[in-house]
Structure formats: C-alpha cells, structure tokens
Design an enzyme around this catalytic site. Structure first.
Site, short mmCIF file in Angstrom:
data_model
loop_
_atom_site.label_atom_id
_atom_site.label_comp_id
_atom_site.label_asym_id
_atom_site.label_seq_id
_atom_site.Cartn_x
_atom_site.Cartn_y
_atom_site.Cartn_z
N TRP B 159 0.85 -1.20 0.00
CA TRP B 159 0.00 0.00 0.00
C TRP B 159 0.88 1.25 0.00
CZ3 TRP B 159 -0.95 -4.32 2.98
CH2 TRP B 159 -2.13 -5.01 2.70
N HIS B 173 -7.15 1.98 2.02
CA HIS B 173 -8.25 1.06 1.71
C HIS B 173 -9.39 1.34 2.68
CE1 HIS B 173 -5.61 -1.90 4.29
NE2 HIS B 173 -5.81 -0.76 4.88
N ARG B 199 -3.92 6.39 -2.86
CA ARG B 199 -2.66 5.67 -3.06
C ARG B 199 -1.63 6.63 -3.63
NH1 ARG B 199 -3.72 -0.21 -3.49
NH2 ARG B 199 -4.99 -0.40 -1.61
N GLN B 213 -13.18 2.30 -2.95
CA GLN B 213 -13.07 0.87 -2.71
C GLN B 213 -14.37 0.35 -2.11
OE1 GLN B 213 -9.43 -0.64 -0.82
NE2 GLN B 213 -10.66 -2.26 0.06
N VAL B 256 -6.39 -11.25 6.55
CA VAL B 256 -7.24 -12.44 6.37
C VAL B 256 -6.37 -13.70 6.33
CG1 VAL B 256 -9.16 -11.33 5.18
CG2 VAL B 256 -7.19 -12.12 3.86
N ALA B 310 -14.08 -11.25 4.73
CA ALA B 310 -14.01 -9.85 4.33
C ALA B 310 -13.51 -9.82 2.90
CB ALA B 310 -13.05 -9.08 5.24
#
Lengths: 675, 342
Positions: B159, B173, B199, B213, B256, B310
């Site tokens: 990122w 995000h 970004r 997003q 995740v 997610a």
C-alpha cells in the site's frame, strides 16, 4: 520473480507437467504465474510469489516443493556433500564477531583455499542468465546460484583483503563510508548494519558487498558468508540508502536462520567441484538462539466450519505429508503438526487451514448461503440525505462532479487559507496535492473554467469531504452556476432546503472584517450567509472578480457552499398535508416605487404586518429599475393572494385590507404606490 | 291552393339544392335566412296560413311544418359537415415534422460512481448488509497495525501511502472501517463500505491517487468460505445481470487467513477465453479471505467466538466495467462531456 523450468525439473526424477500446465497448477494452488516464455531450450516462468511466502519461495527449491505438494511428485534436494581438508581449519583464517545478536541472529562462515577464479561452466551461466543475472566469475556466480536455488543470500570475501583476518558484524559509525562492488559510494550511519574487518566496513550487511574485499582473478582464499539478518534492520538500511538488491529483498521479507548452513555447504560443494578449492574444516557458526520447529494444533471441526466443506481426514493427512508438515499427534478431533522452520508463514491453525484449502482446491468448495439470524440492515441516514440531496439537485439540472481531495499552494493563497489551518501532506506527488482540500470551491471553479469552452451555461455540484485542522473532516455541498445567477442560486438553496424538510431559512448580509475583505472570495455586495433557525449553515454569493481573474475566467459565477454535516442533522422526513381551502382565493396587485437600497424583505414585512391572516401569500413578480423609473428608485410589483379558510371573502373586505396596506406603505418616506 | 302545394314542393327542391351548394358556414347561414329566417320563404308560407280556410290550413300547415323540420335537419347536417371540413383544413395546416428533435427538460446528471454505488448498496442491502462509512484521514493503527500489518513490515509496501504532516495518513483502503465497526458493534454483523481511498502512485488509465473501494464484512458463529462464495457470486450475478461463477485462488492480505484472489467469469467471452481475459476465461475482481484472528483481537472481539469473511475491491474498476469506461481519470476530470452521458 523469474524461475527456470529446467532448473525446477532438476529436483524431480519424473517429468514435470508442461510449462503452461504447471503455470496453471501454480496459479490455482500457490502463486499466480503471470508469464511463461521460451528461453532457448528452457522456459521462464514469471511467478508472483506472495510476500508471506518469500522466506521459502524466493527460491527454486521452494517452488519445487510447492510443485511436489500440488502434483504429488517426489521432490529430491540437491547435493551438498563437502569433503573437508583436515589440515585446514576455517577459524585459523578468519575470526567472526557479532556485536548485535538481534540484528544478526546467525552468522555462518566457511573458508575455501586454493580456488581458481575463472568463468563458470555453461550450465551455471545459462541458468543465471535465464533468471536475469549476469555471470561474473565462478565464485560470485556460485554464490548467486545458491541464492536462487535456496533463497539464502551468500557473499564471498577475498580473505587476504580483510584486515586483521576478522569479520565484525556491527552497526556503522557515523560518517563511515563504503564503496560498493558497483563502485557506488554510500555514507553510512548508526542505523545501518555492516560487515567490517578490523578497520572498516567491507559490506553493507544483507544488502551489498564492498569493493575492497572483492573476488578477483588473483583471489586464492575466500571467506563465504551465509548469514541471517533481521528483516527490519535490513529494510531500514535499504530504505535509508535507497538501495534494493536481490539480497536485501529476501532479508526484508524474513528468512529461516536454519537455512544458512545448508546453503553454505551447497556453495562450498559447488566451489570445490567447479573452482577446485580446498574446503577448510569446520564452519564458523555464530547461532546463539536456535530456532526450533513450531507445533500447531488443528481442530478438525474448526477446519470444516471455516471452509464450509468436509474434507476426509485421510486427505488432510496426505496434504500435510506432501507439504512436509509432520503430524506428531493424531486424534479424532485434532491433529498436532510440526512445521518446518522455513515456513515462516505458518503459526496459527488458520494458516494450516489455508494450506489444506488451497492444495485440496478452493474450487471444490460449493457455494452455500449462510444460515444467519434475520437482522434487518441498519439504515444509513447520512447516505440517505446525501442521496436525496443529489437527486434534488439533479432534477433541478445540476450535474454531479467528483474532484480530487487535494489542492495546492496557489489555491490556498488565492482562497485566503492560512497554512496553519490546512492539513499538509508529508509526501505529495506534485504541488497540486500539497494540502487536503479545505473547501470544494477551488476545484469546482477549475471545472467551470475547463468546461466553459464547450458549455455556455454550467450548473454543477459536488458533495464531498473537506479537511481542516485540527483534523476536522466534514462533508460539504457546493453548487455552482455560471452567469448573473444570484437569485437562481438562492432559489435553488430554498428549494433544496424545503425538500429536505427545512423551512426556517434566513439570508443575512455578511459583514466581513477588513482582514476578511482582503481575502474574501465573494463579491462584497452579492453574497449572503444562509441561516437555519439562526445558525449559519452555509454561504451563497457571486465569486469576486479578483478570484475569477486569477483563474483566467471571463464571466460571472454564483456559488452556494453548505456544511452538509449540519444540514443532514436538521433535515427531516416529516411532512404534513395542508387541507386545501374550499373557498376561492382572490388576487390583487400592488406596484410600488421605493429607493434602490430598500430591501424586498422590508416591504414584505410591512405588507404582512398590515395584511394579517387573510393574506395567504405574497408573490414578488417583478423588480425593475432603469428607463421610465426615476433615478435611485426601483419598482417592485407584487401579487397579493387573499384567502380565508372559513368563508369566501367579499370584494369589499379585500378592498378594505388592500387600502390599509397601501396607506401603510405610502406613509414611508420615498415610497410611492403606482396606480 | 293548388299553387301553395306546388310552392312547397319546389321550395323543398330549391332549398335542398341551395343547402348542398353552400361552401361555408356563412353561405349556409344566408340560405337559412332565405328559407327559415324571419322573412324567409317558408316562414312566409307559414304566416300566410291564417288567411286560409280551416281545412286548407290544417292540410298545408302540416306539410309546411314537415318541410320546416326536414330543412332544419338538413341545415344541421350540412353545418356539421362544413365544420368538419374546416377542422380538417386547420389540422392539415398544422402539420408538423415529427422527425424533428424533441425538447428535453433540462435535468442534471449523477456521477457514474454515484449510480453504481447506489446499485451496489441496493444489492447488498437486500442481502441484509448495512452500509457504513469511516474517516478518510486515518491513523496508522486503523489503516495498518489493527489489520495485522506491523510497522516496518514489507507488507506495508503493498500500500503506497500518503502521509500527513500531522502524523495521520490518508487511508489506503476502506478495510479500517471494518475494525472501527467491530469495535462498536457486536456480531453477528454484515456490512459494506463504498468510500474514498488514496494511493501514493503515478496516475494512468487504471490508477488514480484517489479512488473508491468496496469493502465487505460478514461475521458470525459459522460464516464460512462456502458462504463467501455464494454471497459474492450472487452479488456479481445481480450486478451484471448475467450467470456468473467465481473462483478463488491463494492470495495474501495480512488481515485475512486463508486469503484469496477472486476471479469471475469473463464478461466478454463468458469463460471461453478472449483477449480481454488473456485467454483465461476469468477476470480478477477482488481480494478476500477469512478475517484473521489478530484483526478480531484488535477490534475487541474474541477470535474463538467469531469467524467471518471480508473482501475488498476497486470500485472504480467495477464502474468502468459496467459502462465500458477505459480511463479511470475521467471520473475525477469534472469533464461535463463525460459526466452528462450518465
């Protein structure tokens, strides 16, 4: 990272699937293969290794192991059977001292004497070239080769060029300098870990070797370094020096300290074989805290519950076996698994579930809707009012724009913002993004300027966030109309607010301080504060010529700018029907000449005060000044709508009120009813 | 007497002839006067009746009255015909060219991202998801640490971040919203966020410094990968109005575990393979996975009690696919030639 297909094949006795097929397997079960291309007799696979697998898969061995796990083919490691020379002892050639064991958890060194430095054999050169590395000489090439094979960066020093026959791993001193192998000069500091000899840095640890102890044709004795450096230390150093290398990239992601020994043996073996050296006895190995394999317990019910599929235990065990995850305890409800230390990514049951899921195949999981309690979604009232507002403006002919969240120094100056109120970016990409926008106005005016050559009349709006110190993030609603359109904009605001269930709207003339006047973006005589229940919620007015000229815009622009946070709090869906009177309305007109500076409001107030309840509405239908009107005066023309709720008004009754109004208006000095 | 009889007959004949020849209402009116006006011929016959004997009066009177009624009907009929003719003529004159363009009321236009945002919110709301939002100016904690991306971790390089001089950053995000929401709301929960992110990267046709997003989160006692697959497949089918399949590949996002890259059937070729999907039949759509235990912990939830999934996807790209827009920069250009197409 690119991989050689032939090299991968060398880890298997059986034939691998064709390159394209192999790429598909890898993409579905391990890492996306972004390209497969032919390179001579070989194929190059460009594989996007996931960052958490860098530790074991930035290497051909790692990918070969993945292939074994996916296909079930048997993986064979490469040979590293070194025959040491009993008469030579490594520690007689060099001493290793590690000053900081956190920054360098392991340092393994080996010595090879009597090497013949020269070009590498063709097979090494070709594999390096396929992987994008330039062959240099056999010793350097072998170090690189072993890195590509095992993932462990290696470095070779010319022992005779190390002063004091010492290797010291320490942080650099301020003002120390180093010239690297590629002849670049770097200024070091206390945050950068170096490999030093007795006197000076000879390499930037984990990043790049120094020029001084370089391997050349005359090199006879080499010291091989296979070390483990802390990922954060290397990352910090690499960022500070703005120097990224194949080695730094690997260290940054973290490596298994147990890899150093295996890699150095492999390198020594190859040097012995290819450069004809003698391997001195005994590795020098600084490794104070040995890393042991982790044990992770996998609850089989949890596995099923998380993936939403029942996988036979036999299958799970088979997958673990292929992945070299050793089951040390198997119970009906759980499996206890020993994880090889190279798998830095596995420490939780969820990590094991991922391994099973991907190798078993996510595509085998059938879609199934959740069985969940019925909980109605919450209504998002802010989005509701936002959408409602957008709809109203759209219906009124406005087009919605989205602008950047930034503006630059030029806008800040032009719009009178002080640096202390603005939120400044630390690392803007350009001057136009120096600040977070404190207002939507500057970018909207730019939109007008850009569109004006295609559209003679423009009506646009934006509903977006603005930011000001101290960290105030607010939604603002700003609309722009081109032309002499003050009353249009005002009417738009009235309409919008009414539709949002707001009625108590008031427009106040603005009394700027002299300081404000200087920077005001508003035309001083054509602007107003928008107030609801006495509280200011926004501003309305024509943009001052000063601002428009600096934007190279010819023409007039009117704008309304509303604090949407306030607005969405007072908006209301409550709306009550008003019964329609059964009795007819009657209309009478009044035209009045008043001095120019008299406000419509004053006249209306007077009419209302005298007229009372029976006047249902007053409608100003004309304001005129100019020809046929005395200088300094203006003509106002009103429709007065008379209506009662309980009876039909007689002409006589209406005339009486109308006359009273006329009398009251005429009492004012300089007001004159036109008959 | 005989004369009177003959008179009525020829009167009728003549009157009929006159009526037929009348060219317009004015002429017809004159003819009416000639026969039935105050001094009209038939009126005079009727008036002269009183001079006749009773028997004659009855006989001729009857015939004269019949003629009067007969002529009235004729006059009415003729008048109607003439009016009809006039209307026809007027209508004929009022011919317009119906191929000339219509006049449209001047409505405005909503931004395509707004339109697609509404559509997306609608689909997810129908599946029980609440729509939530969060701040654009974020802390390191919510944007990274809470999402299991520790400081100085190379994963942060995924990122590119705009940092602010006041120590905050611009969220890269919308995933921080998940943490903020879980801190304040107990599961089971279902939310989506469609909001602006930033970004620090060079712009081109598919990259912008600010963009939107779509992020989704579902947490409960038994929320599984299988549930994710069904929900997202349903979303894409409703969104694109097509039969669509999704597939999951291994992916890595620190927040995740397991993590997936999610592909969907190529919209262009339907999965056969074409140039748009590099012959794979699939299009990359989003990153997703099962919420990492560390994220639950950082949100104040016990990972032993809850599980869920997610996902996050580029919302501009979704909108671009919907309208076949080829350059993301158009969204933020303020160009009315673009915006007024929606």
């Amino acid at each position: 990272m690119v991989f050689s297909y032939n090299w991968l094949q060398s880890f298997f006795q059986k034939k691998l699937p064709k390159p394209e097929k192999l790429a598909e397997f890898l993409t579905m079960k391990a890492f996306e293969v972004s390209e497969v291309r032919k390179a001579g007799k070989d194929f190059v696979l460009d594989i996007d290794i996931l960052p958490n697998r860098a530790g074991d898969c930035f290497s051909h061995q790692g990918i070969a192991r993945e292939i074994a796990a996916i296909t079930g083919l048997i993986y064979r490691g490469s040979t590293s059977m070194v025959s040491e020379d009993k008469n030579l002892k490594a520690k007689d050639f060099v001493g290793v001292e590690v000053k900081n064991k956190v920054a360098c958890p392991r340092y393994t060194a080996g010595v090879v004497t009597d090497v013949k430095v020269g070009p590498s054999p063709k097979w090494i050169r070709e594999r390096l070239k396929v992987c994008g590395l330039r062959p240099i000489n056999n010793v350097v090439d072998i170090a690189n080769y072993v890195m590509l094979e095992t993932g462990q960066p290696l470095h070779a020093f010319d022992d005779q060029k190390l002063e004091g026959e010492k290797i010291i791993v320490r942080f650099a001193k301020n003002r120390e300098k180093i010239v690297t192998l590629d002849e670049e000069k770097y200024d070091l500091n206390e945050n950068i870990l170096v490999i030093a000899d007795a006197k000076k840095p000879v390499a930037i640890a984990g990043i790049k070797g120094g020029k001084i102890p370089e391997i050349d044709k005359k090199t006879k004795i080499i010291v091989l370094e296979s070390a483990n450096f802390d990922s954060r230390v290397v990352r910090r150093g690499s960022q500070k020096l703005d120097l990224k290398t194949d080695a730094s990239w690997r260290f940054e992601h973290g490596l298994d300290p147990n890899l150093t020994e295996m890699a150095i043996n492999r390198a020594a073996y190859l040097i012995q074989k290819i450069a004809k050296g003698k391997v001195a006895k005994g590795l020098i190995d600084f490794y104070p805290k040995k890393v042991l394999p982790k044990r992770v317990k996998l609850d089989l019910d949890y596995l099923e519950k998380l993936l939403g599929i029942k996988i036979p235990v036999r299958e799970i065990k088979n997958i673990f076996k292929r992945l070299d995850l050793q089951i040390i305890e198997a119970k009906p409800r759980y499996l206890l698994v020993k994880v090889p230390t190279r798998r830095l990514d596995i420490s939780l049951p969820e990590d094991l579930i991922e391994e099973i899921g991907r190798i078993y195949g996510y595509q085998k999981i059938k879609a199934a809707f959740p069985t969940a309690t019925l909980i109605p979604p919450k209504r998002n009232i802010e989005i509701f009012w936002g959408d409602m507002t957008k709809n109203i403006l759209k219906e009124a002919g406005f087009t919605e724009v989205y602008n950047y969240s930034f503006f630059g120094e030029k806008e800040a100056k032009l719009f009178g913002y002080e640096k202390k109120d603005l939120i400044e970016l630390e690392n803007p990409l350009s001057g136009e993004q120096k600040y977070l926008r404190a207002s939507l106005i500057p970018n909207l005016l730019k939109n007008i300027e850009k569109n004006f050559r295609y559209f003679p009349e423009i009506k646009i709006f934006e509903l977006g966030k603005t930011s000001q110190k101290p960290n105030l993030e607010k939604r603002a609603l700003t609309g722009v109309i081109t032309g002499d359109a003050f009353y249009q904009a005002k009417g738009m605001v009235d309409l919008l607010l009414n539709k949002l269930g707001i009625s108590n709207i008031w427009y106040d003339s603005w009394q700027p301080t002299p300081e404000q006047t200087k920077f005001s973006i508003w035309h001083p005589k054509k602007c107003a504060e928008i107030k609801i229940d006495g509280e200011e919620v926004g501003f309305l007015g024509e943009i001052s010529p000063r601002v428009l000229h600096s934007l190279d815009f010819q023409g007039k622009v009117v704008l309304f700018d509303i604090d949407f946070e306030k607005l969405s709090k007072i908006s209301s869906e409550e709306h009550e029907y008003q019964p329609i009177s059964k009795f007819p309305a009657a209309v009478r007109d009044i035209a009045i000449l008043v001095p120019r500076q008299i406000r419509v409001e004053e006249v209306l107030n007077k009419i209302e005060a005298v007229g009372g309840r029976l006047i249902r509405d007053i409608d100003l239908f004309d304001i005129y000044e100019g020809e046929e009107i005395p200088r300094g005066k203006k003509n106002l023309a009103f429709h007065l709508i008379y209506q009662a709720e309980d009876r039909t008004l007689s002409s006589k009754e209406i005339d009486q009120i109308q006359n009273k109004i006329i009398l009251a208006l005429e009492k004012e000095i300089g007001w004159e009813i036109r008959k | 007497m005989k004369i009177a009889k003959i008179d009525l007959k020829s009167l009728k004949k003549q009157a009929q002839k006159d009526i037929n020849l009348a060219k317009d209402l004015k002429e017809l009116n004159e003819i009416f006067k000639k026969y039935l006006g105050k001094k009209g011929q038939l009126t005079q016959v009727l008036r002269s009746l009183e001079k006749l004997s009773k028997a004659k009066r009855v006989k001729i009177g009857k015939a004269a009255n019949q003629l009067k009624n007969f002529l009235r009907i004729k006059f009415d009929q003729k008048a109607e015909a003439l009016k009809e003719k006039v209307r026809k003529e007027i209508e004929e004159k009022e011919w317009i060219d119906i191929t000339a363009p219509g006049k449209k009321p001047a409505l405005g236009h909503l931004h395509p991202l707004t339109l697609v945002k509404r559509k997306t919110e609608e689909i997810f709301q129908e599946m029980g998801f609440s729509v939530v939002e969060g701040p654009e100016v974020e802390t390191e904690w919510y944007n990274f640490d809470a999402l299991n991306i520790p400081p100085e971790h190379p994963a942060r390089d995924l990122w590119d971040t705009f940092y602010l001089k006041n120590g905050f950053l611009l969220r890269t995000h919308t995933t921080p919203v998940d943490v903020r929401y879980m801190e304040k709301n107990n599961p089971p929960l279902r939310i989506i966020t469609i909001d602006r992110c930033f970004r620090h990267e060079a712009t081109d046709a598919s990259h912008e410094i600010n963009f939107y997003q779509l992020d989704g989160l579902m947490v409960g006692k038994n929320i599984s990968v299988a549930n994710f697959k069904a929900t997202i497949q349903e979303f894409f089918q409703r969104f694109f109005n097509k039969v669509i399949e999704i597939r999951m590949r291994p992916g890595y996002f620190p927040f995740v575990e397991p993590g997936f890259e999610v592909d969907m059937t190529c919209l262009i070729c339907g999965g056969k393979g074409c140039s748009a999907c590099q012959k794979t039949g699939w299009m990359e759509m989003m990153g997703a996975g099962m919420v990492h235990p560390a994220v639950f912990k950082n949100s104040g939830l016990n990972p032993r009690d809850w599980q869920g999934w997610a996902f996050g996807m580029g919302f501009d790209r979704l909108t671009m696919m919907k309208y076949k827009i080829n350059d993301i920069r158009l969204f933020y250009s303020g160009d009315l030639r673009f915006l007024q197409q929606f």
